[in-house]
Design an enzyme around this catalytic site. Structure first.
Site, mmCIF file in Angstrom:
data_model
loop_
_atom_site.group_PDB
_atom_site.id
_atom_site.type_symbol
_atom_site.label_atom_id
_atom_site.label_comp_id
_atom_site.label_asym_id
_atom_site.label_seq_id
_atom_site.Cartn_x
_atom_site.Cartn_y
_atom_site.Cartn_z
ATOM 1 C CE LYS A 63 -11.214 7.136 -19.504
ATOM 2 N NZ LYS A 63 -11.518 8.410 -18.886
ATOM 3 C CG ASP A 67 -8.363 15.351 -16.310
ATOM 4 O OD1 ASP A 67 -7.650 14.690 -17.094
ATOM 5 O OD2 ASP A 67 -9.382 14.891 -15.761
ATOM 6 C CE1 TYR A 113 -15.042 10.977 -17.332
ATOM 7 C CE2 TYR A 113 -14.742 10.987 -14.961
ATOM 8 C CZ TYR A 113 -15.017 10.310 -16.122
ATOM 9 O OH TYR A 113 -15.275 8.964 -16.084
ATOM 10 N NE ARG A 120 -2.810 0.684 3.380
ATOM 11 C CZ ARG A 120 -2.112 1.045 4.467
ATOM 12 N NH1 ARG A 120 -1.429 2.178 4.478
ATOM 13 N NH2 ARG A 120 -2.104 0.286 5.525
HETATM 14 C C1 LIG Z 1 -12.081 8.882 -17.754
HETATM 15 C C2 LIG Z 1 -11.686 10.201 -17.235
HETATM 16 C C3 LIG Z 1 -11.506 10.410 -15.865
HETATM 17 C C4 LIG Z 1 -11.785 9.336 -14.835
HETATM 18 O O1 LIG Z 1 -10.936 8.237 -14.974
HETATM 19 P P1 LIG Z 1 -11.305 6.747 -14.528
HETATM 20 O O2 LIG Z 1 -10.065 5.995 -14.842
HETATM 21 O O3 LIG Z 1 -12.503 6.327 -15.313
HETATM 22 O O4 LIG Z 1 -11.609 6.785 -13.056
HETATM 23 C C5 LIG Z 1 -11.083 11.666 -15.457
HETATM 24 N N1 LIG Z 1 -10.866 12.667 -16.336
HETATM 25 C C6 LIG Z 1 -11.042 12.499 -17.663
HETATM 26 C C7 LIG Z 1 -10.792 13.639 -18.586
HETATM 27 C C8 LIG Z 1 -11.446 11.263 -18.161
HETATM 28 O O5 LIG Z 1 -11.646 11.112 -19.477
#
Ligand SMILES: *Cc1c(COP(=O)(O)O)cnc(C)c1O
Length: 379
Positions: free
Chosen positions: A195, A170, A98, A46
């Site tokens: 992603k 982000d 998001y 952890r």
């Molecule tokens: C998908 C996404 C998230 C969240 O990510 P997860 O891996 O689904 O928890 C946050 N910000 C953006 C821009 C995203 O496309």
């Protein structure tokens, strides 16, 4: 080292036991002490794990920061970052962030008395008007999802810095290949590695990178305290995915542009959202701060829900699915899928309609992708 060399090597090659060229998966919860009070640098997964550490070093190098944490999901990354603030702090957040970011911010408003203003940051002047004496953070997400609006990171980060607020970006959609937030003044970068960074739709993961070591240490502390760390196996997969990040982003770019151009000329398409077009309202800012336009394209079909449904059912290669950034192409209907939980009035205000369709353009042969769309649009 340049980016592509870092992507392949940083953090990866460090097995002194057997000289494995690739990072081993240290699939262990705990580590044997050498002697009382003496470890080989790890005691409990952890807190830290060598495979996770390899990924953290790699992502730190790609973004050019001082340190990073690799966490279980993009939402873990966002939630952990919000723990940098305390009760009563005010955060200004882009109004079309998001959906999960919006949900956790609203939850923390209730639970911890975080104060949040949702502001259209396309005009950086709006940030200045939204600042309060207790503003401690500015939440920037660019391009936006699904309409691909662009925010001027440099202008927003400058205003944040004057006010001693953290500028958080982000960077999921463009990745460090196409957008370098630290060079534009950001303090913290968050990623959903689910992603493009992983890129193969087989992991959920996240990361937070800090520009300065004090913040990086605080994030490490929070990651351990909150128990957010990603599993060794998931870290190994993301590290594997990142090795091809640059060539993948280059091909996403080529395919997405071709798809955008095809849609632009199609009589059943009312509007195409693609920042690479000179007609996009934020094209100039995109050119200034991005080195590519990414793999996402959205459009308004010139039809109501029935027509939209025929397109969604008509495609054979594009899979009807949420998420994005994988090698395979996906088609999404924001109103009924990714953005369904959004308040309908806010959704309409953001410009998302029943006719909005979002594409994550993958790496299949571009002629097949265009044929697939052409067929679905004529059904
Ligand atoms: C998908 C996404 C998230 C969240 O990510 P997860 O891996 O689904 O928890 C946050 N910000 C953006 C821009 C995203 O496309």
């Amino acid at each position: 080292m340049r980016l592509q060399t870092k992507a392949i090597h940083t953090g990866v090659d460090k097995d002194t036991s057997y000289n494995s060229v690739m990072t081993p998966i240290y699939q262990t919860s705990t580590f044997r002490f050498e002697d009382i009070g003496r470890t080989k640098g790890y005691d409990y997964t952890r807190t830290a794990n060598p495979t996770r550490k390899a990924l953290e070093e790699n992502i730190t190098a790609l973004e050019g920061g001082a340190g990073a944490i690799a966490v279980a999901t993009g939402m873990s990354a966002i939630a952990t970052t919000l723990h940098l603030f305390k009760s009563g702090d005010h955060i200004v957040c882009t109004h079309d962030c998001y959906g999960g970011t919006d949900r956790i911010l609203r939850t923390y408003e209730e639970l911890f008395n975080l104060q949040v203003s949702y502001v259209n940051l396309q005009d950086p002047g709006n940030l200045r008007s939204a600042l309060r004496p207790n503003t401690r953070g500015v939440w920037i997400e660019t391009p936006s999802n699904p309409l691909l609006n662009i925010l001027d990171i440099n202008a927003l980060a400058d205003i944040a810095r004057e006010h001693k607020a953290l500028a958080i970006v982000d960077n999921t959609f463009l990745t460090p290949v196409n957008q370098r937030p630290f060079e534009l003044g950001a303090d913290v970068i968050v990623h959903s590695t689910t992603k493009y960074l992983n890129g193969h739709s087989d992991v959920v993961g996240g990361a937070v990178v800090a520009r300065e070591s004090g913040l990086a240490d605080r994030l490490q502390y929070l990651c351990n305290a909150l128990g957010q760390g990603a599993s060794p196996f998931d870290c190994w997969l993301v590290l594997r995915g990142i090795k091809t990040l640059i060539p993948r982003m280059q091909m996403h770019e080529l395919n997405a542009r071709r798809v955008a151009e095809f849609l632009q000329g199609h009589p059943r398409v009312r509007h195409v959202y693609y920042p690479g077009f000179a007609t996009h309202p934020h094209h100039a800012v995109a050119c200034k701060q991005q080195s590519g336009f990414g793999g996402m394209v959205s459009f308004e079909l010139d039809a109501g829900l029935e027509g939209v449904n025929r397109v969604l059912r008509g495609v054979k290669i594009f899979a009807l699915a949420e998420s994005l950034g994988g090698v395979e192409s996906l088609i999404d209907h924001p109103q009924s899928m990714t953005h369904a939980s959004m308040d309908p009035a806010l959704r309409a205000a953001a410009g998302i309609t029943e006719s909005t369709i979002r594409l994550s353009v993958g790496l299949e042969d571009i002629e097949d992708l265009i044929d697939d769309l052409r067929t679905a649009l004529t059904i």
